[in-house]
Design an enzyme around this catalytic site. Structure first.
Site, PDB file in Angstrom:
ATOM      1  N   ARG A 157       7.540  30.429   4.570  1.00 35.56           N
ATOM      2  CA  ARG A 157       8.921  30.629   5.037  1.00 35.56           C
ATOM      3  C   ARG A 157       9.772  31.253   3.936  1.00 35.56           C
ATOM      4  O   ARG A 157      10.641  32.094   4.205  1.00 35.56           O
ATOM      5  CB  ARG A 157       9.530  29.293   5.468  1.00 35.56           C
ATOM      6  N   LYS A 251      16.556  31.117   5.143  1.00 34.43           N
ATOM      7  CA  LYS A 251      17.010  30.069   4.229  1.00 34.43           C
ATOM      8  C   LYS A 251      17.568  30.720   2.972  1.00 34.43           C
ATOM      9  O   LYS A 251      16.912  30.801   1.935  1.00 34.43           O
ATOM     10  CB  LYS A 251      15.858  29.114   3.902  1.00 34.43           C
ATOM     11  N   GLU A 284      21.630  22.612  15.251  1.00 33.87           N
ATOM     12  CA  GLU A 284      21.035  21.902  14.121  1.00 33.87           C
ATOM     13  C   GLU A 284      22.116  21.232  13.304  1.00 33.87           C
ATOM     14  O   GLU A 284      23.314  21.396  13.578  1.00 33.87           O
ATOM     15  CB  GLU A 284      20.251  22.876  13.237  1.00 33.87           C
TER      16      GLU A 284
END
Length: 401
Positions: A157, A251, A284
């Site tokens: 990721r 991210k 989220e």
């Protein structure tokens, strides 16, 4: 918000700053003849030189500062010029003056090409574009009993985020993986976390990263001294807008919305704030995923197309299959989730590498289920902890200390 009550009078009469024409003392600040401070900025001023005498006995406090922290911001009349060794020594002394629940045991930096175990040397250049432009990505892997948990999943990721952020890898994937493992080894930490960043690199203070000669990799091993807490928590709905999908799925270090959302929750006596997407569906938390258990015993989790694809959340979906086989759950579904569905669920939980599995017992004014930690939340937490300690080689990477 900062308090500027002292500026309600003309600034020349303020106790904060005294204007003195012709004052050439070393503690005064000189400004060109066409500038003068006003309550709203700068305006013109008659010819001459304006000097502002700083009075070191007064500081401006914002609403987030305590009395003790305000006292530490009092202006000094003399600012020393330090050598490199003096600056490092002052940084070391400064770190010793405050207590933190976290200890930093080792740091790798590609800028100085090595690992340090001295917290005072765990710094990055100011002209790194991750610092002044937010051009960087990061990820985290837990350390449990001398193993890195889901390192490869997090690293994959991490590289996807770097590609989306247009940051070239300074080394190949295997080299980065080896550096991360060596950093944990140098730290001697057997239970903690490894956080690592990839930035556009140092080079200048421009907007574009074209002046950065090479991207930079940083990694740090963190050991938290606080005991784990898995008790039920309260959440609220965030009023801070969620990041657009292009940025939410990456991210990156641009965490100002996340930080403001978390602070908003704390100001309202809650643990976290829950984001809704632009269509009003549940998205989220500020740094964790969210999941529900319906009255039909279905584990329900929001789709990952507009939010961060949580490694722990995806692992929880795999581990939850055993709960279906045992009859604790009837089904597992990843889908759009409405607020009504979420608040009417019998269980709600936050899932992430930091919280692992944390039961939510109240959302806004709505009590979730019976207001206690639910059986599925407890069962999933147990499965995650067992997976961290006894899971397969695909999720546990040994550290050679």
């Amino acid at each position: 918000m900062a308090t500027f009550s002292s500026l309600t009078r003309p600034i020349s009469e303020s106790s904060l700053i005294a204007l003195k024409l012709g004052d050439q003392s070393p503690n005064s600040l000189g400004f060109p003849k066409h500038f003068v401070f006003s309550r709203h900025g700068f305006c013109s001023f008659p010819p001459g030189l304006v000097h502002i005498q700083l009075k070191p006995s007064l500081a401006i406090k914002n609403s987030y500062q305590t009395e003790s922290s305000t006292e530490s911001t009092v202006l000094s009349s003399e600012v020393p010029i330090l050598s490199c060794s003096e600056a490092i020594e002052r940084l070391r002394t400064s770190r010793e003056t405050y207590k933190s629940k976290e200890q930093y045991l080792a740091m790798y930096s590609s800028v100085f090409g090595g690992i340090t175990t001295d917290p005072s040397a765990m710094v990055i250049p100011m002209d790194d574009h991750m610092v002044h432009r937010g051009h960087g990505v990061f990820d985290t892997a837990a350390i449990m009993d001398g193993y890195l948990y889901e390192l490869d999943q997090h690293l994959d990721r991490f590289i996807r985020s770097a590609t989306t952020a247009k940051i070239k890898l300074p080394f190949d994937r295997d080299s980065i993986r080896r550096i991360l493992i060596q950093t944990v080894s140098a730290s001697k930490c057997r239970k903690g976390s490894l956080r690592y960043w990839l930035s556009a690199g140092p080079g200048d203070f421009q907007l574009s990263s074209s002046g950065c000669h090479q991207s930079a990799l940083y990694a740090i091993v963190i050991q938290n001294q606080s005991p784990p807490d898995y008790s039920g928590i309260r959440v609220v709905t965030s009023s801070i807008p969620i990041k657009p999908p292009q940025f939410a799925v990456m991210k990156s270090v641009n965490y100002l919305p996340n930080a403001l959302s978390k602070m908003e929750a704390e100001e309202n006596g809650a643990y976290a704030a829950i984001w809704l997407d632009f269509d009003g569906f549940i998205a989220e938390g500020p740094n964790m995923n969210v999941a529900f258990v319906t009255k039909e015993k279905e584990l329900l989790m929001p789709e990952f197309d507009k939010i961060l694809s949580g490694c722990t959340a995806r692992r929880a979906l795999v581990l939850a299959e055993s709960l279906v086989r045992e009859g604790i759950l009837q089904n597992i579904r990843v889908d759009k989730v409405t607020v009504e569905e979420g608040k009417n669920a019998v269980e709600m939980m936050l899932i992430g590498s930091g919280v692992l599995i944390r039961s939510v017992v109240q959302w806004d004014e709505q009590v979730i289920g019976d207001g206690k930690e639910g059986p599925v939340s407890k069962a999933l937490l147990k499965l995650i902890l067992e997976d961290m300690k006894l899971g397969p080689a695909s999720v546990r990477v040994p550290v050679p200390y």
